[in-house]
Design a protein around this motif. Structure first.
Motif, short mmCIF file in Angstrom:
data_model
loop_
_atom_site.label_atom_id
_atom_site.label_comp_id
_atom_site.label_asym_id
_atom_site.label_seq_id
_atom_site.Cartn_x
_atom_site.Cartn_y
_atom_site.Cartn_z
N VAL A 13 0.85 -1.21 0.00
CA VAL A 13 0.00 0.00 0.00
C VAL A 13 0.89 1.25 0.00
N LYS A 14 1.99 1.18 0.76
CA LYS A 14 2.90 2.34 0.83
C LYS A 14 3.39 2.77 -0.56
N LYS A 15 3.68 1.78 -1.41
CA LYS A 15 4.16 2.12 -2.77
C LYS A 15 3.16 3.06 -3.45
N VAL A 16 1.89 2.68 -3.35
CA VAL A 16 0.83 3.41 -4.05
C VAL A 16 0.64 4.80 -3.45
N LEU A 17 0.57 4.87 -2.12
CA LEU A 17 0.34 6.17 -1.47
C LEU A 17 1.54 7.09 -1.69
N TRP A 18 2.73 6.51 -1.64
CA TRP A 18 3.95 7.31 -1.86
C TRP A 18 3.94 7.89 -3.28
N ILE A 62 -11.49 -0.53 -11.38
CA ILE A 62 -10.85 -1.16 -10.23
C ILE A 62 -9.52 -1.73 -10.70
N LEU A 63 -8.48 -1.54 -9.88
CA LEU A 63 -7.17 -2.09 -10.26
C LEU A 63 -6.49 -2.65 -9.03
N TRP A 64 -5.97 -3.88 -9.12
CA TRP A 64 -5.16 -4.44 -8.03
C TRP A 64 -3.79 -4.83 -8.56
N GLU A 65 -2.91 -5.21 -7.68
CA GLU A 65 -1.47 -5.44 -7.89
C GLU A 65 -0.75 -4.09 -7.75
N SER A 66 0.03 -3.98 -6.67
CA SER A 66 0.63 -2.69 -6.33
C SER A 66 1.46 -2.09 -7.46
N ASN A 67 2.26 -2.92 -8.13
CA ASN A 67 3.11 -2.34 -9.18
C ASN A 67 2.30 -1.88 -10.39
N ILE A 162 10.29 3.45 -5.99
CA ILE A 162 9.03 3.39 -5.24
C ILE A 162 8.66 1.94 -4.92
N ALA A 163 8.91 1.04 -5.87
CA ALA A 163 8.57 -0.37 -5.64
C ALA A 163 9.49 -1.00 -4.59
N LEU A 164 10.75 -0.59 -4.60
CA LEU A 164 11.72 -1.26 -3.72
C LEU A 164 11.76 -0.71 -2.29
N ALA A 165 11.75 0.61 -2.15
CA ALA A 165 12.12 1.22 -0.86
C ALA A 165 11.23 0.82 0.33
N PRO A 166 9.91 0.67 0.17
CA PRO A 166 9.13 0.27 1.35
C PRO A 166 9.55 -1.11 1.91
N LEU A 167 10.05 -1.98 1.03
CA LEU A 167 10.51 -3.29 1.48
C LEU A 167 11.86 -3.17 2.19
N GLU A 193 15.26 11.93 2.54
CA GLU A 193 15.14 13.39 2.45
C GLU A 193 13.89 13.82 1.67
N ARG A 194 13.17 12.87 1.10
CA ARG A 194 11.96 13.22 0.35
C ARG A 194 10.77 13.30 1.31
N PRO A 195 10.05 14.43 1.35
CA PRO A 195 8.93 14.57 2.29
C PRO A 195 7.89 13.45 2.14
N ALA A 196 7.59 13.04 0.91
CA ALA A 196 6.56 12.00 0.72
C ALA A 196 7.03 10.66 1.27
N PHE A 197 8.30 10.38 1.18
CA PHE A 197 8.85 9.13 1.73
C PHE A 197 8.72 9.15 3.25
N LYS A 198 9.10 10.29 3.84
CA LYS A 198 8.99 10.43 5.31
C LYS A 198 7.55 10.21 5.76
N LYS A 199 6.63 10.85 5.05
CA LYS A 199 5.23 10.82 5.47
C LYS A 199 4.62 9.42 5.33
#
Ligand SMILES: N[C@@H](CCC(=O)N[C@@H](CS)C(=O)NCC(=O)O)C(=O)O
Length: 206
Positions: A13-18, A62-67, A162-167, A193-199
């Motif tokens: 979910v983080k990938k998508v929100l980020w 409707i769409l599923w699969e995070s990537n 975006i796909a890698l960093a949350p893992l 250092e990216r605000p969206a990553f922090k959030k």
């Protein structure tokens, strides 16, 4: 308005929100999955028969699969930034997104189940050490790639990051013994250092 179904502390979910936050796209997020449940209720299964999160809803679409969701958002809202027009550039990024989903996510999921979500006295050290060895082996491939380019996506931040960093966030922030991967560490530091990553990504792990 886009709706994203899925609890905020899921790495998928983080990938998508980020991605949405990076592109300043308005959205609403609905907690389901984990302690919120509801994934096996008929209304959710009609959207995503896999009973997993995330799921994007945009009107009737409707769409599923995070990537796949990240790719859709980037193509729709990030043509000038996250979605390269050049086919080879884009394919090189998508290759890493598939690699994360197919190769890295399974052992990360095992690590979540057998370590993070299992009380210490019930953990199986053999499973944990095998899983950590597998993750380290995979992340060495990333570290090697990052020795010659600043981002996993290439010269610029993009969908592969975006796909890698949350893992990777889970692996770096759970107090386990890890091999030193200096290029990965430099890349991760830069993302913090990216605000969206922090959030979105740097939140409590559970
Ligand atoms: N390949 C799927 C995997 C989705 C997945 O496994 N999601 C996990 C959370 S990271 C899930 O739904 N777990 C059940 C739950 O949270 O209750 C994707 O990338 O979207």
């Amino acid at each position: 308005m886009l709706t994203i179904w899925g609890r905020k502390n899921s790495s998928n979910v983080k990938k998508v929100l980020w991605c949405l936050e990076e592109l300043n796209v308005p959205y609403q997020q609905i907690d389901v999955g984990g302690k919120f449940g509801k994934l096996n209720e008929p209304a959710y299964l009609r959207m995503n028969p896999n009973a997993v999160i995330p799921c994007l809803q945009e009107g009737d679409f409707i769409l599923w699969e995070s990537n796949a969701i990240v790719r859709y958002i980037a193509a729709k809202f990030g043509k000038d930034s996250l979605y390269p027009a050049d086919l080879q550039e884009r394919a090189s990024i998508e290759k890493w997104m598939d690699w994360v989903g197919c190769n890295l996510f399974p052992p990360i999921k095992q690590f979540m189940i057998s370590f993070i979500r299992t009380p210490e006295e019930q953990r199986d050290p053999k499973i944990i050490s095998q899983t950590l060895a597998e993750i380290a082996q995979l992340l060495k491939i990333v570290d090697n790639t990052l020795s010659s380019q600043p981002y996993l996506s290439g010269a610029k931040f993009g969908m592969a990051d975006i796909a890698l960093a949350p893992l990777v966030y889970l692996w770096l922030n759970t107090g386990i013994t890890r091999p030193s991967l200096p290029n990965l560490a430099r890349w991760y530091q830069c993302l913090t250092e990216r605000p969206a990553f922090k959030k979105i990504v740097m939140i409590e792990i559970s």
